[in-house]
Scaffold this motif. Structure first.
Motif, PDB file in Angstrom:
ATOM      1  N   LEU A  36       0.876  -1.128   0.003  1.00 12.36           N
ATOM      2  CA  LEU A  36       0.061   0.156  -0.085  1.00 12.36           C
ATOM      3  C   LEU A  36       0.814   1.317  -0.010  1.00 12.36           C
ATOM      4  O   LEU A  36       0.401   2.531   0.170  1.00 12.36           O
ATOM      5  CB  LEU A  36      -0.940   0.104   1.454  1.00 12.36           C
ATOM      6  N   LEU A  37       2.260   1.191   0.075  1.00 15.78           N
ATOM      7  CA  LEU A  37       3.065   2.429   0.086  1.00 15.78           C
ATOM      8  C   LEU A  37       2.624   3.331  -1.149  1.00 15.78           C
ATOM      9  O   LEU A  37       2.568   4.461  -0.807  1.00 15.78           O
ATOM     10  CB  LEU A  37       4.543   1.852   0.053  1.00 15.78           C
ATOM     11  N   LYS A  38       2.735   2.866  -2.467  1.00 19.83           N
ATOM     12  CA  LYS A  38       2.409   3.765  -3.483  1.00 19.83           C
ATOM     13  C   LYS A  38       1.089   4.548  -3.261  1.00 19.83           C
ATOM     14  O   LYS A  38       1.088   5.909  -3.398  1.00 19.83           O
ATOM     15  CB  LYS A  38       2.326   2.772  -4.590  1.00 19.83           C
ATOM     16  N   GLU A  39       0.043   3.820  -2.897  1.00 22.69           N
ATOM     17  CA  GLU A  39      -1.337   4.644  -2.636  1.00 22.69           C
ATOM     18  C   GLU A  39      -0.976   5.634  -1.404  1.00 22.69           C
ATOM     19  O   GLU A  39      -1.677   6.821  -1.331  1.00 22.69           O
ATOM     20  CB  GLU A  39      -2.602   3.659  -2.443  1.00 22.69           C
ATOM     21  N   PHE A  40      -0.569   4.930  -0.386  1.00 25.15           N
ATOM     22  CA  PHE A  40      -0.310   5.870   0.853  1.00 25.15           C
ATOM     23  C   PHE A  40       0.304   7.132   0.672  1.00 25.15           C
ATOM     24  O   PHE A  40       0.241   8.180   1.287  1.00 25.15           O
ATOM     25  CB  PHE A  40       0.646   4.936   1.891  1.00 25.15           C
ATOM     26  N   ASN A  41       1.392   7.087  -0.543  1.00 23.66           N
ATOM     27  CA  ASN A  41       2.090   8.390  -0.837  1.00 23.66           C
ATOM     28  C   ASN A  41       1.742   9.197  -1.659  1.00 23.66           C
ATOM     29  O   ASN A  41       2.547  10.034  -2.342  1.00 23.66           O
ATOM     30  CB  ASN A  41       3.621   7.804  -1.127  1.00 23.66           C
ATOM     31  N   TYR A  42       0.485   8.917  -2.176  1.00 23.26           N
ATOM     32  CA  TYR A  42      -0.314   9.651  -3.195  1.00 23.26           C
ATOM     33  C   TYR A  42       0.480   9.473  -4.356  1.00 23.26           C
ATOM     34  O   TYR A  42       0.505  10.542  -5.277  1.00 23.26           O
ATOM     35  CB  TYR A  42      -0.526  11.191  -2.923  1.00 23.26           C
ATOM     36  N   ASN A  43       1.108   8.434  -5.019  1.00 22.01           N
ATOM     37  CA  ASN A  43       1.862   8.199  -6.159  1.00 22.01           C
ATOM     38  C   ASN A  43       3.207   9.153  -6.216  1.00 22.01           C
ATOM     39  O   ASN A  43       3.600   9.479  -7.149  1.00 22.01           O
ATOM     40  CB  ASN A  43       0.903   8.510  -7.206  1.00 22.01           C
ATOM     41  N   SER A  44       3.496   9.764  -4.970  1.00 19.17           N
ATOM     42  CA  SER A  44       4.896  10.377  -4.772  1.00 19.17           C
ATOM     43  C   SER A  44       5.759   9.848  -4.015  1.00 19.17           C
ATOM     44  O   SER A  44       5.563   9.741  -2.814  1.00 19.17           O
ATOM     45  CB  SER A  44       4.657  11.814  -4.347  1.00 19.17           C
ATOM     46  N   PRO A  45       6.799   9.070  -4.526  1.00 16.88           N
ATOM     47  CA  PRO A  45       7.524   8.222  -4.005  1.00 16.88           C
ATOM     48  C   PRO A  45       8.021   8.752  -2.642  1.00 16.88           C
ATOM     49  O   PRO A  45       8.847   9.868  -2.569  1.00 16.88           O
ATOM     50  CB  PRO A  45       8.660   7.699  -5.013  1.00 16.88           C
ATOM     51  N   GLY A  46       7.958   7.869  -1.517  1.00 11.30           N
ATOM     52  CA  GLY A  46       8.588   8.282  -0.514  1.00 11.30           C
ATOM     53  C   GLY A  46       7.869   9.587   0.349  1.00 11.30           C
ATOM     54  O   GLY A  46       8.533   9.847   1.442  1.00 11.30           O
ATOM     55  N   LEU A  47       6.862  10.037  -0.055  1.00  9.19           N
ATOM     56  CA  LEU A  47       6.319  11.288   0.477  1.00  9.19           C
ATOM     57  C   LEU A  47       5.973  11.014   1.782  1.00  9.19           C
ATOM     58  O   LEU A  47       6.488  11.633   2.886  1.00  9.19           O
ATOM     59  CB  LEU A  47       5.038  11.648  -0.257  1.00  9.19           C
ATOM     60  N   PHE A  48       4.845  10.123   2.037  1.00 13.33           N
ATOM     61  CA  PHE A  48       4.494  10.023   3.770  1.00 13.33           C
ATOM     62  C   PHE A  48       5.272   8.727   4.182  1.00 13.33           C
ATOM     63  O   PHE A  48       5.386   8.836   5.325  1.00 13.33           O
ATOM     64  CB  PHE A  48       3.031   9.817   3.717  1.00 13.33           C
ATOM     65  N   SER A  49       5.783   7.676   3.403  1.00 13.78           N
ATOM     66  CA  SER A  49       6.418   6.815   4.243  1.00 13.78           C
ATOM     67  C   SER A  49       7.722   7.135   4.591  1.00 13.78           C
ATOM     68  O   SER A  49       8.092   6.723   5.732  1.00 13.78           O
ATOM     69  CB  SER A  49       6.490   5.482   2.995  1.00 13.78           C
ATOM     70  N   GLY A  50       8.129   8.092   3.873  1.00  8.89           N
ATOM     71  CA  GLY A  50       9.656   8.776   4.350  1.00  8.89           C
ATOM     72  C   GLY A  50       9.481   9.437   5.678  1.00  8.89           C
ATOM     73  O   GLY A  50      10.205   9.308   6.381  1.00  8.89           O
ATOM     74  N   MET A  51       8.307  10.249   5.869  1.00  9.97           N
ATOM     75  CA  MET A  51       7.971  10.846   7.142  1.00  9.97           C
ATOM     76  C   MET A  51       7.910   9.735   8.099  1.00  9.97           C
ATOM     77  O   MET A  51       8.399   9.830   9.548  1.00  9.97           O
ATOM     78  CB  MET A  51       6.523  11.536   6.924  1.00  9.97           C
TER      79      MET A  51
END
Length: 316
Positions: A188-203
Motif C-alpha cells: 500500500l506504500l504507493k497509494e499511501f504516498n499519493y503516487n509520490s515516492p517516499g512522500l508520507f512513508s519517508g515521514m
C-alpha cells in the motif's frame, strides 16, 4: 447512506487546543475561534506544554498568562504541563484525556486561524456521521480545487483542524514500525504516498528512526490501514499561520497560503467512498511540490527531502 444522528450527541463537541510559546499565533487562533458561531456553546480545553529544561521560560509564561484571560466559551479548562511533553506526546495524551470525558472532540493547535463557520461544520459532521463506522474523522482544511460537491472523502486522516469520536480514536497505533510493516506487506506504500515516492512513508520512517516525533503521520497511517475515510469541505475553513519559521516543527514558506471560506458548507448525503477526482487534485498538488523541490536542487538551494515532507500536512 448516513442520516443525521438522533442521539443526545447533537450538543457541541469539546474543543482541544494545544499551545506552547507563540503568543501572537495563539492570540490569533483564539480570536478567530471566539468569532465562531458555536464558540459560546463549546467547552474549551487548553493544553499548555512546558519548555525544555535548557529553554528560556519567558515566551511560555506569556502564553500561559494570556490563556488565563480568555473568555467567550461555555467553559474553559487549562491543563499546564509541569515538564516538556513535546507536541506528539502532548496531543496523544490530551486527545485521549478529553475523549475519556466525551464521545467526540475537535482538535486545534496554536497556529490555526478558523473561519466563523468552522465549528458549525465540524459539529454537523460529527453528528451526521457519528454512526457511520467508515468515517474516521472530519477535517476543516482542504486544498484549492474544483471538487464538484460541498464535501468529499479521502482515505486516511489529517491534522489541520480535525475532529473524531472516541471509538475512532481507539484505532490510533503509536508503533510506527508496525504501521510501516503493514503498509509494506499489504503493498500500500504507493497509494499511501499519493503516487509520490517516499512522500508520507519517508515521514513515517523518520519517525521510526527518531528523526521526527510526528503523531500525525501515525494517525494518518492508522486510519489508512483500516480503510477509513475523512470528510473534507469543498472550501477550506481553516488556515495554517505557523509556516513562518516560528514553530519548532516548521519552516518559513507560503505554499499553504490559502483564503478562508466564510460561509456555511452544507453536509449532504455524500457517498461514503474516496473521491477519485479529489484524490487526483491532491496527487497533482503533491507532484507539484515534488517538482518544486527538484528545481531547488538544480539551483543548489540547500533544502533536503525531509524538509519537503515537513512542508506537507504531516510536519507536526
Amino acid at each position: 447512506m448516513s442520516k443525521p444522528s438522533s442521539s443526545s450527541s447533537s450538543s457541541c463537541a469539546p474543543i482541544c487546543l494545544f499551545v506552547f510559546n507563540r503568543l501572537e499565533h495563539t492570540t490569533l487562533t483564539i480570536q478567530s475561534l471566539k468569532n465562531n458561531i458555536l464558540a459560546s456553546d463549546s467547552d474549551l480545553y487548553i493544553f499548555s506544554d512546558a519548555p525544555k529544561i535548557d529553554m528560556p521560560t519567558k515566551s511560555t509564561d506569556e502564553v500561559r498568562a494570556y490563556i488565563k484571560t480568555i473568555s467567550g466559551f461555555k467553559s474553559i479548562s487549562i491543563i499546564e504541563r509541569n515538564t516538556n511533553f513535546g507536541l506528539s506526546k502532548s496531543i496523544i495524551d490530551g486527545v485521549s484525556y478529553v475523549l475519556d470525558r466525551s464521545k467526540k472532540i475537535i482538535v486545534l493547535e496554536d497556529d490555526m486561524v478558523t473561519s466563523s463557520f468552522f465549528l458549525k461544520f465540524m459539529n454537523e459532521g460529527l453528528d451526521f456521521y457519528e454512526n457511520e463506522s467508515l468515517v474516521a474523522s472530519i477535517h476543516g482544511h482542504s486544498l484549492p480545487g474544483n471538487y464538484g460537491s460541498s464535501t468529499f472523502f479521502l482515505r486516511g486522516a489529517d491534522c489541520w483542524g480535525w475532529a473524531t469520536w472516541e471509538d475512532r480514536w481507539s484505532m490510533f497505533e503509536s508503533n510506527g514500525e508496525k504501521l510501516y510493516e503493514s503498509l509494506s506487506n499489504k503493498k500500500l506504500l504507493k497509494e499511501f504516498n499519493y503516487n509520490s515516492p517516499g512522500l508520507f512513508s519517508g515521514m513515517l520512517l523518520d519517525q521510526i528512526k527518531g528523526n521526527n516525533d510526528s503523531w500525525a503521520i501515525r494517525w494518518h497511517a492508522s486510519v489508512f490501514l483500516e480503510k477509513k475515510l475523512t470528510l473534507n469541505p469543498e472550501f477550506s475553513l481553516l488556515k495554517n499561520i505557523g509556516n513562518d519559521g516560528s514553530g519548532v516543527h516548521c519552516e518559513n514558506n507560503n505554499e499553504h497560503d490559502i483564503s478562508l471560506y466564510h460561509g456555511h458548507i452544507q453536509i449532504n448525503n455524500t457517498n461514503i467512498f474516496e473521491s477519485v477526482s479529489a484524490r487526483k487534485i491532491y496527487e497533482q498538488y503533491f507532484r507539484k511540490l515534488s517538482d518544486s523541490y527538484i528545481q531547488r536542487i538544480k539551483y543548489k538551494i540547500p533544502r533536503g527531502i525531509k524538509t519537503l515532507i515537513k512542508k506537507i500536512f504531516f510536519f507536526k
